[in-house]
Design a protein around this motif. Structure first.
Motif, short mmCIF file in Angstrom:
data_model
loop_
_atom_site.label_atom_id
_atom_site.label_comp_id
_atom_site.label_asym_id
_atom_site.label_seq_id
_atom_site.Cartn_x
_atom_site.Cartn_y
_atom_site.Cartn_z
N LEU A 1 3.79 -1.44 -8.26
CA LEU A 1 2.04 -1.04 -8.48
C LEU A 1 1.53 -2.42 -7.53
CD1 LEU A 1 0.27 1.13 -10.62
CD2 LEU A 1 0.99 1.26 -8.21
N SER B 1 0.16 -0.80 -4.16
CA SER B 1 -1.30 -0.32 -4.67
C SER B 1 -1.05 1.32 -5.26
CB SER B 1 -1.94 -0.44 -4.03
OG SER B 1 -1.77 0.50 -2.60
N SER B 2 0.70 1.79 -4.99
CA SER B 2 0.31 3.67 -5.40
C SER B 2 2.16 3.40 -5.16
CB SER B 2 -0.26 4.25 -4.38
OG SER B 2 -0.03 4.53 -3.28
N ILE C 1 -5.73 1.87 -13.60
CA ILE C 1 -4.24 2.64 -12.21
C ILE C 1 -4.44 3.52 -13.12
CG2 ILE C 1 -1.93 2.79 -12.82
CD1 ILE C 1 -2.23 -0.70 -13.73
N ASN D 1 4.43 7.41 -5.69
CA ASN D 1 4.41 9.29 -6.12
C ASN D 1 5.98 9.47 -6.47
OD1 ASN D 1 1.88 9.41 -4.81
ND2 ASN D 1 2.70 9.23 -2.96
N ARG E 1 -1.64 5.09 -9.02
CA ARG E 1 -2.57 4.52 -7.88
C ARG E 1 -3.63 3.32 -8.65
NH1 ARG E 1 -3.69 5.82 -3.20
NH2 ARG E 1 -2.47 7.79 -3.50
N ARG E 2 -3.50 2.11 -7.68
CA ARG E 2 -4.15 1.49 -8.33
C ARG E 2 -6.27 1.27 -7.43
NH1 ARG E 2 -3.31 -4.16 -6.87
NH2 ARG E 2 -1.77 -3.75 -4.93
N LEU E 3 -6.34 1.44 -8.53
CA LEU E 3 -8.23 1.32 -8.12
C LEU E 3 -8.75 -0.23 -8.50
CD1 LEU E 3 -9.44 4.64 -9.33
CD2 LEU E 3 -8.49 4.40 -7.01
N ASN F 1 2.89 10.48 -10.76
CA ASN F 1 1.93 9.29 -8.75
C ASN F 1 1.30 8.49 -9.68
OD1 ASN F 1 2.79 11.55 -7.56
ND2 ASN F 1 1.59 11.91 -6.71
#
Lengths: 597, 128
Positions: A311, A315-316, A351, A318, A339-341, A337
């Motif tokens: 991550l 940044s993501s 996350i 899957n 993903r960094r927000l 899955n």
């Protein structure tokens, strides 16, 4: 006559009477004798009685003496033991004495040596005493000299003491004068310092007043600005609340579990599906470090790697498959899955972890795989029976005139070979899925294998001419049969998918410790979007009309598994309509490293 | 040498009737005396038949052919009899060796390979 008889009778009577008298006398005598004898007996009996009493008394005496002797013996035995003890004690005492004597002798020797030493020391002392007497005499002379000088010094000292006192008086007078001057200087310095501080204070207070004035001016501007901002925020808050409730609505409705983590990997929130799937509630979840969830069952190396390594870089991620083992709800296979927000307003990083529970899917898949394994295994028995019977028939009718029968049997034989290959492939697929695909490792000449395969594959197609160029000149360590299958599979594919072409090129080379094989056909080719799928199970390339070719679509899947198990690499370069080049690389291993999966 | 040569005896143990049938047909074509059994008949029976070769299926009903092979190879009365393991697994060399068998034949096998293997293990040169 009669008288004569009477006379005889009377004589006899007389004789008889005499006889009787005599016998009476005899009886009397014997009675008297018996009386005497009886008296005798009585006396002897008395004497025997006395003698018996005497004997009884003597027996008792004997017994007494025997008892006394026994006691005396015991006493003697005891005394003997005592004597032995004392003898032993004496022995010990003697040894002790002997030892003490030895010691005394030793000490006597030591004393003799010590006496000699003392005598020597006395001599030395006497010598030193003589020397001391001489030294004392010298010292006495020196003392007398010193006393003379001391007397002279004493007089000189008195003179100096008088002069000192005079000096001290004058020094005291000067010291008083100095102290007075020093006091007056101190006072002056103090007042100067007080004045300096008072000046600084005044300057500082002036500065403060100016600052406050400036601050007030800024505060006014700030207040005006904040008022405007508040109005804006109020509007933004309303919008955000709407967005939030929208987002929460979406998350709550989602059927799949979802976690929101903060940048420290603590759970910020979770949706209903998460609580339901993992039988956990909000109080156990929110604020908890993600690894600590469910008694640290969430602390898996894959999750750590994904959250801490993948991550921050990508940044993501899957489709990360993680198996969790929970004590009550059992094993759960999840696809994750992540993903960094970035929440831009606060600058806070979040996350998002979305999950899909594929446990059931996996169980079904396994059941399917084990069914396939069993089914293909079971297929082998009837195939064996039919194949053998056809072979027997072929042998028996080989030379018969019935050519139709021979032809039929030959066709049946070929079809059985195909069936055998399909069954073997199916079994291999299920083994690959179950990680039970085994290889036998041997070292072999790679170029020789290539030649062998190409010449046998050439028999499969009269239309295509298969040519080999280049050489690896390498020995490869691996399962020769399996690698042959990869080769055969790629070449038969090249034949199958280039129905309009007339050649196939096989190129051998080596680079970076690998052997490289390229098999090029000039057939239908593979579209770009299909190229990544062709190594999947049961995938088949269709032609331009979507029409498929014969086969199960597992050849490339098995080939890829075999190459991967040899730590090699397989791939394709192709463009639709122009043909394909399949290539694979295998490491050149002279060492016999075991290959197992 | 006399004209009458004793026929070599082969005992085939397989729970599938089809396999037993084709084994009998195939081996009789090569003049073997074939005995068939759907289950492991016990060491006493094997000793009584005294086969020159045993063809043994791995997956018998309720029994593992490898255990049978181990038992036969552990017994002084039968340990000299060569055993060919019949199996649906390819590359069963290690498995057959581990069970003490002399050889293995992967189903579906080729008739010529069966004959060659049977001949190899019943020939006098093989020390039998």
């Amino acid at each position: 006559m009669c008288n004569e008889n009477k006379k005889t009778d009377e004589d006899e009577l007389i004789t008889a009477r005499k006889e009787i008298v005599f016998q009476k006398e005899e009886k009397g005598k014997r009675a008297a004798e018996l009386g005497i004898a009886n008296t005798e007996k009585g006396m002897r009996a008395k004497e025997l009685g006395i003698a018996n009493i005497e004997l009884a008394y003597q027996d008792k005496e004997k017994e007494k003496r025997a008892a006394e002797l026994l006691i005396a013996n015991v006493e003697l035995a005891f005394q003997n033991k005592e004597k032995e003890k004392r003898a032993a004690e004496l022995l010990i005492a003697n040894i002790e004495l002997a030892y003490q004597n030895d010691e005394k002798e030793k000490r006597a020797e030591e004393l003799t040596i010590a006496n000699k030493e003392l005598a020597y020391q006395n001599n030395v002392k006497e010598k030193r005493a003589a020397e001391l007497i001489i030294a004392n005499e010298e010292l006495a002379f020196q003392n007398a000299e010193k006393e003379k000088r001391a007397a002279e010094l004493f007089i000189a000292n008195k003179e100096l003491a008088f002069q000192n006192k005079e000096k001290e008086k004058r020094a005291a007078e000067l010291s008083i004068a100095n102290a007075e001057l020093a006091y007056q200087n101190d006072e002056k310095e103090k007042r100067a310092a007080e004045l300096f501080i008072a000046n600084k204070e005044l300057v500082f207070q002036t500065g403060e007043k100016e600052k406050r004035a400036a601050e007030l001016a800024i505060a006014d501007i700030e207040l005006a600005f904040q008022n405007k901002e508040k109005e804006k925020l109020a509007i933004a808050n309303r919008e955000r609340e709407q967005t939030l409730s929208y987002a929460e609505g979406i998350l709550g409705t989602m059927r799949e579990p979802l976690l929101v983590l903060d940048k420290h990997l603590r759970v910020k929130s979770a949706n209903e599906a998460f609580y339901r799937t993992f039988t956990i509630d909000a109080s156990e979840t929110e604020g908890t470090l993600v690894y600590e969830l469910k008694n640290r069952r969430w602390d898996t190396p894959q999750l750590r790697e994904a959250l801490e390594k993948i991550l921050p870089q990508k940044s993501s991620f899957n489709d990360l498959e993680i198996t969790f083992d929970f004590p009550v709800i059992g094993s759960k296979v999840m696809l994750l899955n992540g993903r960094r927000l970035l929440q831009s307003e606060k600058g806070e990083e979040l996350i998002l972890l979305a999950m899909q529970d594929i446990s059931e899917q996996r169980v079904l898949q396994q059941r399917n795989d084990s069914f396939m394994s069993m089914a293909s295994h079971e297929l082998k028995t009837p195939v064996t029976t039919i194949k053998t019977l056809v072979q027997i028939l072929q042998i028996q009718y080989e030379k018969s005139a019935d050519t139709t029968l021979v032809e039929y049997l030959s066709t049946i034989g070929q079809q059985i070979e195909q069936l055998t290959k399909l069954v073997t492939d199916l079994l291999d697929v299920s083994k690959i899925k179950a990680d039970k695909f085994e290889l036998e490792e041997k070292i072999f000449d790679f170029d020789a294998l290539t030649t062998e395969i190409v010449s046998s594959c050439q028999l499969l197609s009269a239309q295509h001419s298969i040519t080999v160029s280049g050489a690896t000149e390498a020995r490869v360590s691996g399962d020769r049969n399996s690698i042959s299958r990869v080769f055969i599979n790629l070449i038969t594919n090249a034949i199958k998918y280039s129905p309009g072409a007339n050649k196939i090129d096989v190129t051998l080379s080596r680079s970076n410790g690998n052997v490289c094989v390229r098999i090029t056909d000039f057939g239908i080719g593979i579209a770009k979007d299909q190229q990544s799928k062709i190594f999947e199970r049961f995938f088949q390339v269709g032609n331009e009309h979507g029409q498929s070719f014969a086969g199960l679509g597992i050849g490339l899947y098995i080939s890829a598994a075999i190459v991967a198990q040899h730590r090699g690499h397989i791939g394709v370069e192709s463009s639709k309509g122009k043909g394909s080049t399949f290539f694979f690389e295998l490491p050149i291993q002279e060492s016999s490293v075991a290959i197992t999966v | 040498m006399t004209d009458i040569v004793r026929k070599k005896k082969v005992l085939v143990i397989d729970d599938n009737a089809g396999i037993l049938f084709i084994m009998q047909q195939a081996l009789e074509l090569k003049q073997y005396e074939v005995h068939l059994s759907e289950t492991y008949p016990g060491i006493g029976y094997v000793e009584q038949i005294a086969p020159d070769l045993i063809c043994l299926d791995v997956s018998l009903v309720g029994q593992d052919g490898r255990d049978v092979a181990r038992e036969l190879k552990a017994d002084v009365r039968t340990r000299h009899i060569p055993i060919i393991i019949l199996t649906a697994y390819p590359n069963a060399e290690d498995m057959a060796h581990e069970a003490g068998a002399n050889d293995f034949l992967s189903k579906p096998f080729d008739l010529n390979i069966l004959w060659a293997m049977a001949a190899k293990h019943t020939s006098p040169a093989d020390g039998m």
